[in-house]
Design a protein around this motif. Sequence first.
Motif, PDB file in Angstrom:
ATOM      1  N   VAL A   1       0.835  -1.208   0.000  1.00 24.90           N
ATOM      2  CA  VAL A   1       0.000   0.000   0.000  1.00 24.90           C
ATOM      3  C   VAL A   1       0.872   1.262   0.000  1.00 24.90           C
ATOM      4  N   ALA A   2       1.952   1.246   0.794  1.00 26.92           N
ATOM      5  CA  ALA A   2       2.791   2.453   0.896  1.00 26.92           C
ATOM      6  C   ALA A   2       3.441   2.776  -0.448  1.00 26.92           C
ATOM      7  N   GLY A   3       4.058   1.777  -1.071  1.00 30.03           N
ATOM      8  CA  GLY A   3       4.780   2.027  -2.324  1.00 30.03           C
ATOM      9  C   GLY A   3       3.850   2.341  -3.483  1.00 30.03           C
TER      10      GLY A   3
ATOM     11  N   PHE B   1       9.535  -1.167  -8.231  1.00 29.09           N
ATOM     12  CA  PHE B   1       9.955  -2.571  -8.217  1.00 29.09           C
ATOM     13  C   PHE B   1       9.188  -3.319  -7.131  1.00 29.09           C
ATOM     14  N   GLU B   2       8.615  -4.455  -7.511  1.00 26.04           N
ATOM     15  CA  GLU B   2       7.958  -5.333  -6.534  1.00 26.04           C
ATOM     16  C   GLU B   2       8.494  -6.742  -6.751  1.00 26.04           C
ATOM     17  N   GLU B   3       8.956  -7.353  -5.676  1.00 31.62           N
ATOM     18  CA  GLU B   3       9.613  -8.660  -5.825  1.00 31.62           C
ATOM     19  C   GLU B   3       8.666  -9.795  -6.217  1.00 31.62           C
ATOM     20  N   HIS B   4       7.378  -9.645  -5.868  1.00 29.86           N
ATOM     21  CA  HIS B   4       6.419 -10.695  -6.245  1.00 29.86           C
ATOM     22  C   HIS B   4       5.831 -10.412  -7.626  1.00 29.86           C
ATOM     23  N   LYS B   5       5.290 -11.468  -8.235  1.00 29.51           N
ATOM     24  CA  LYS B   5       4.763 -11.305  -9.602  1.00 29.51           C
ATOM     25  C   LYS B   5       3.379 -10.676  -9.621  1.00 29.51           C
TER      26      LYS B   5
ATOM     27  N   LYS C   1      -0.670 -12.557   1.368  1.00 26.26           N
ATOM     28  CA  LYS C   1      -1.453 -11.711   2.266  1.00 26.26           C
ATOM     29  C   LYS C   1      -0.808 -11.697   3.655  1.00 26.26           C
ATOM     30  N   HIS C   2      -0.998 -10.619   4.385  1.00 26.92           N
ATOM     31  CA  HIS C   2      -0.567 -10.643   5.788  1.00 26.92           C
ATOM     32  C   HIS C   2      -1.510  -9.862   6.694  1.00 26.92           C
ATOM     33  N   CYS C   3      -2.186  -8.859   6.127  1.00 26.94           N
ATOM     34  CA  CYS C   3      -2.871  -7.863   6.953  1.00 26.94           C
ATOM     35  C   CYS C   3      -4.350  -8.193   7.173  1.00 26.94           C
ATOM     36  N   THR C   4      -4.908  -7.768   8.310  1.00 28.91           N
ATOM     37  CA  THR C   4      -6.344  -7.925   8.571  1.00 28.91           C
ATOM     38  C   THR C   4      -7.144  -6.850   7.842  1.00 28.91           C
ATOM     39  N   GLY C   5      -6.532  -5.671   7.689  1.00 28.08           N
ATOM     40  CA  GLY C   5      -7.171  -4.599   6.909  1.00 28.08           C
ATOM     41  C   GLY C   5      -8.158  -3.747   7.671  1.00 28.08           C
ATOM     42  N   VAL C   6      -8.111  -3.765   9.002  1.00 30.55           N
ATOM     43  CA  VAL C   6      -9.052  -2.951   9.788  1.00 30.55           C
ATOM     44  C   VAL C   6      -8.522  -1.515   9.881  1.00 30.55           C
ATOM     45  N   VAL C   7      -9.354  -0.564   9.464  1.00 31.94           N
ATOM     46  CA  VAL C   7      -8.957   0.846   9.560  1.00 31.94           C
ATOM     47  C   VAL C   7     -10.105   1.681  10.113  1.00 31.94           C
TER      48      VAL C   7
ATOM     49  N   ARG D   1      13.316  -8.114  -7.610  1.00 35.98           N
ATOM     50  CA  ARG D   1      13.706  -7.719  -6.248  1.00 35.98           C
ATOM     51  C   ARG D   1      14.910  -6.775  -6.295  1.00 35.98           C
ATOM     52  N   VAL D   2      14.831  -5.690  -5.562  1.00 38.74           N
ATOM     53  CA  VAL D   2      15.988  -4.797  -5.426  1.00 38.74           C
ATOM     54  C   VAL D   2      16.904  -5.419  -4.372  1.00 38.74           C
ATOM     55  N   ARG D   3      18.130  -5.702  -4.781  1.00 37.74           N
ATOM     56  CA  ARG D   3      19.021  -6.413  -3.855  1.00 37.74           C
ATOM     57  C   ARG D   3      19.809  -5.457  -2.973  1.00 37.74           C
TER      58      ARG D   3
ATOM     59  N   GLY E   1      12.453  -4.894   6.377  1.00 39.46           N
ATOM     60  CA  GLY E   1      13.467  -3.846   6.483  1.00 39.46           C
ATOM     61  C   GLY E   1      14.865  -4.241   6.045  1.00 39.46           C
ATOM     62  N   ARG E   2      14.960  -5.065   4.983  1.00 42.55           N
ATOM     63  CA  ARG E   2      16.295  -5.516   4.561  1.00 42.55           C
ATOM     64  C   ARG E   2      17.156  -4.346   4.091  1.00 42.55           C
ATOM     65  N   LEU E   3      16.561  -3.383   3.348  1.00 40.84           N
ATOM     66  CA  LEU E   3      17.336  -2.240   2.848  1.00 40.84           C
ATOM     67  C   LEU E   3      17.383  -1.113   3.876  1.00 40.84           C
TER      68      LEU E   3
ATOM     69  N   GLY F   1       6.026   3.783   5.114  1.00 42.78           N
ATOM     70  CA  GLY F   1       5.296   2.577   5.512  1.00 42.78           C
ATOM     71  C   GLY F   1       5.993   1.811   6.613  1.00 42.78           C
ATOM     72  N   ASP F   2       5.791   0.491   6.598  1.00 40.93           N
ATOM     73  CA  ASP F   2       6.341  -0.350   7.666  1.00 40.93           C
ATOM     74  C   ASP F   2       7.861  -0.340   7.693  1.00 40.93           C
ATOM     75  N   SER F   3       8.508  -0.037   6.571  1.00 41.85           N
ATOM     76  CA  SER F   3       9.974  -0.025   6.602  1.00 41.85           C
ATOM     77  C   SER F   3      10.491   1.149   7.429  1.00 41.85           C
TER      78      SER F   3
ATOM     79  N   GLY G   1      -1.211  -1.412  13.930  1.00 42.98           N
ATOM     80  CA  GLY G   1      -1.794  -0.913  12.677  1.00 42.98           C
ATOM     81  C   GLY G   1      -0.828   0.026  11.962  1.00 42.98           C
ATOM     82  N   GLY G   2      -0.661  -0.207  10.656  1.00 35.86           N
ATOM     83  CA  GLY G   2       0.295   0.621   9.914  1.00 35.86           C
ATOM     84  C   GLY G   2      -0.344   1.456   8.821  1.00 35.86           C
ATOM     85  N   LEU G   3      -1.646   1.194   8.539  1.00 36.26           N
ATOM     86  CA  LEU G   3      -2.253   1.861   7.382  1.00 36.26           C
ATOM     87  C   LEU G   3      -2.571   3.334   7.660  1.00 36.26           C
ATOM     88  N   TYR G   4      -2.840   3.665   8.911  1.00 35.19           N
ATOM     89  CA  TYR G   4      -3.137   5.063   9.242  1.00 35.19           C
ATOM     90  C   TYR G   4      -1.967   5.986   8.869  1.00 35.19           C
TER      91      TYR G   4
HETATM   92  C1  FAD Z   1      -1.145 -10.177  10.839  1.00 32.76           C
HETATM   93  C2  FAD Z   1      -1.147  -8.694  10.539  1.00 32.76           C
HETATM   94  C3  FAD Z   1      -2.330  -7.983  10.676  1.00 32.76           C
HETATM   95  C4  FAD Z   1      -2.350  -6.608  10.420  1.00 32.76           C
HETATM   96  N1  FAD Z   1      -3.529  -5.931  10.553  1.00 32.76           N
HETATM   97  C5  FAD Z   1      -3.591  -4.599  10.324  1.00 32.76           C
HETATM   98  C6  FAD Z   1      -4.819  -3.891  10.432  1.00 32.76           C
HETATM   99  O1  FAD Z   1      -5.865  -4.475  10.716  1.00 32.76           O
HETATM  100  N2  FAD Z   1      -4.812  -2.542  10.210  1.00 32.76           N
HETATM  101  C7  FAD Z   1      -3.659  -1.869   9.884  1.00 32.76           C
HETATM  102  O2  FAD Z   1      -3.696  -0.637   9.734  1.00 32.76           O
HETATM  103  N3  FAD Z   1      -2.477  -2.529   9.761  1.00 32.76           N
HETATM  104  C8  FAD Z   1      -2.422  -3.869   9.963  1.00 32.76           C
HETATM  105  N4  FAD Z   1      -1.237  -4.533   9.810  1.00 32.76           N
HETATM  106  C9  FAD Z   1      -0.048  -3.780   9.367  1.00 32.76           C
HETATM  107  C10 FAD Z   1      -0.175  -3.521   7.867  1.00 32.76           C
HETATM  108  O3  FAD Z   1      -0.333  -4.742   7.200  1.00 32.76           O
HETATM  109  C11 FAD Z   1       1.067  -2.806   7.367  1.00 32.76           C
HETATM  110  O4  FAD Z   1       1.219  -1.611   8.094  1.00 32.76           O
HETATM  111  C12 FAD Z   1       1.002  -2.475   5.884  1.00 32.76           C
HETATM  112  O5  FAD Z   1       0.731  -3.592   5.100  1.00 32.76           O
HETATM  113  C13 FAD Z   1       2.346  -1.872   5.467  1.00 32.76           C
HETATM  114  O6  FAD Z   1       2.342  -1.595   4.104  1.00 32.76           O
HETATM  115  P1  FAD Z   1       3.744  -1.387   3.376  1.00 32.76           P
HETATM  116  O7  FAD Z   1       3.393  -1.052   1.967  1.00 32.76           O
HETATM  117  O8  FAD Z   1       4.607  -0.493   4.160  1.00 32.76           O
HETATM  118  O9  FAD Z   1       4.449  -2.820   3.450  1.00 32.76           O
HETATM  119  P2  FAD Z   1       4.019  -4.201   2.803  1.00 32.76           P
HETATM  120  O10 FAD Z   1       2.559  -4.342   2.728  1.00 32.76           O
HETATM  121  O11 FAD Z   1       4.761  -5.235   3.567  1.00 32.76           O
HETATM  122  O12 FAD Z   1       4.572  -4.119   1.319  1.00 32.76           O
HETATM  123  C14 FAD Z   1       5.941  -4.128   1.036  1.00 32.76           C
HETATM  124  C15 FAD Z   1       6.130  -4.732  -0.342  1.00 32.76           C
HETATM  125  O13 FAD Z   1       7.495  -4.560  -0.741  1.00 32.76           O
HETATM  126  C16 FAD Z   1       7.943  -5.759  -1.357  1.00 32.76           C
HETATM  127  N5  FAD Z   1       9.402  -5.792  -1.207  1.00 32.76           N
HETATM  128  C17 FAD Z   1      10.113  -5.928  -0.064  1.00 32.76           C
HETATM  129  N6  FAD Z   1      11.431  -5.859  -0.307  1.00 32.76           N
HETATM  130  C18 FAD Z   1      11.563  -5.690  -1.646  1.00 32.76           C
HETATM  131  C19 FAD Z   1      12.697  -5.543  -2.489  1.00 32.76           C
HETATM  132  N7  FAD Z   1      13.928  -5.549  -1.997  1.00 32.76           N
HETATM  133  N8  FAD Z   1      12.488  -5.382  -3.826  1.00 32.76           N
HETATM  134  C20 FAD Z   1      11.215  -5.358  -4.327  1.00 32.76           C
HETATM  135  N9  FAD Z   1      10.115  -5.503  -3.562  1.00 32.76           N
HETATM  136  C21 FAD Z   1      10.278  -5.640  -2.232  1.00 32.76           C
HETATM  137  C22 FAD Z   1       7.218  -6.846  -0.594  1.00 32.76           C
HETATM  138  O14 FAD Z   1       7.129  -8.038  -1.338  1.00 32.76           O
HETATM  139  C23 FAD Z   1       5.834  -6.210  -0.372  1.00 32.76           C
HETATM  140  O15 FAD Z   1       4.967  -6.502  -1.445  1.00 32.76           O
HETATM  141  C24 FAD Z   1      -1.175  -5.927  10.016  1.00 32.76           C
HETATM  142  C25 FAD Z   1       0.016  -6.641   9.858  1.00 32.76           C
HETATM  143  C26 FAD Z   1       0.020  -8.016  10.103  1.00 32.76           C
HETATM  144  C27 FAD Z   1       1.303  -8.775   9.926  1.00 32.76           C
END
Ligand code: FAD
Length: 377
Positions: A12-14, A30-34, A40-46, A116-118, A149-151, A258-260, A270-273
């Motif tokens: 969502v952040a990128g 760049f996104e490492e997945h196709k 999936k990882h998030c519950t999506g509650v906002v 993937r960006v290495r 947070g690899r980078l 975002g989460d990084s 929660g990270g979406l806010y």
């Molecule tokens: C179990 C769980 C439940 C959650 N529930 C909530 C919720 O209810 N409400 C809420 O607000 N937040 C929730 N969160 C947090 C929320 O999911 C994150 O804050 C949000 O997804 C972060 O988005 P992001 O874009 O920063 O990171 P991500 O969604 O992790 O996206 C990062 C992307 O970058 C890609 N990537 C990583 N490294 C590289 C690279 N080197 N090269 C290319 N691509 C790369 C990854 O594959 C991924 O697709 C939850 C998290 C978890 C784990």
Amino acid sequence: MHSRVSVVGGGVAGLSLAALLGRDMDVKLFEEHKVVGYPKHCTGVVSSETFKLFKNMLFEPPTLASSREVEIHAGSKSLLINLSKNPVYVLDRQLFEERLLDSAVSAGVEVKLGVRVRSFKTSPNGVTLIAGSREESFNSITIAEGAAGRLSKSLGCPGGEVIYGVNYLARVGECIEAKIHAFFTKSTPGLFAWFVPIGGEAIIGYGGGLIQRDKLLNYIAKHAGVKLGGVVESYGGLINIAKPCSPIHCDERIYLTGDSAALNKPLTGGGLYAIARLTPVLAGAIKSGESSSLIKAFKVLEKRHRVQLNARRALMALGGLHVGAEALARSIEARELIEAWDFDHHEEAILRFIKHPAKALSILQQFLSAVLFRAGL
Ligand SMILES: Cc1cc2nc3c(=O)[nH]c(=O)nc-3n(C[C@H](O)[C@H](O)[C@H](O)COP(=O)(O)OP(=O)(O)OC[C@H]3O[C@@H](n4cnc5c(N)ncnc54)[C@H](O)[C@@H]3O)c2cc1C
């Protein structure tokens, strides 16, 4: 002004940042997945606020459900939070990311999926990315790689607690109320467990501890008063609970979002806010090369996080977040706090109580009894 920029990570952040930048700049993501939205990882509650921020930024996010009540369970007590004025939304995370991708592509962003960006290296004019088998230079890059947070680690961002969160998508055997439940238990001292209904299914999950799957499902079924069918899907991921990392690095050649940047709310994960709040400001800074608004917006967020992080540390020292939740559930004074509950600004509720020593004392007494009579999963 930066002319050619890159975004690393298609969450969502990128994606939202790229969609905003693509209107005015030459952007490559760049996104490492196709595909986006998987795994999936998030519950999506906002909150309503976060929902509206995304709506104003780009478009109305797709939802799976909304809820006007959240019930907090702690020990033998429970507290109902009425959110009739500001309902909570459950986003369809996968569809949301697909639509964000469409927005980015329509805005002219070049999207590289499955790459993937290495690593990266800075030069006086910008940043070179090593992506797949190629090197490519940009005037600036934004790292949006998520919680792993690899980078971002190489930028010296302070680490912190890392929580693992697990979700199970389960069938629900009957018609149920659209009420979200949060369970604070001694098995999840670092966070809580949740039950989030979405039509004929529910997202059941937990973080900050370890619970065996069937034990969790039985516990939730009993306490949420529902019959559960089979588990359809399970997924999860990392949540960073740390001091947020500055979004600006290497003289505005590298940005973090975002989460990084560990922008997750310390008491809920929660990270979406924070993404919804900061993305338009970050896009403005990258476009103009002028970062004062971004610094200001980040400082506001950082200050809020500090209060939440300190509250979290205090509760963890007492045994876990469930100790605080139990004290709130037992305290009559807490009802007032809960009525004024703000889904995204827990620090305001904390500060309101600190300003009322009598109420704080009453809650403190409940804390002590909660420490003595811990119950839960
Ligand atoms: C179990 C769980 C439940 C959650 N529930 C909530 C919720 O209810 N409400 C809420 O607000 N937040 C929730 N969160 C947090 C929320 O999911 C994150 O804050 C949000 O997804 C972060 O988005 P992001 O874009 O920063 O990171 P991500 O969604 O992790 O996206 C990062 C992307 O970058 C890609 N990537 C990583 N490294 C590289 C690279 N080197 N090269 C290319 N691509 C790369 C990854 O594959 C991924 O697709 C939850 C998290 C978890 C784990």
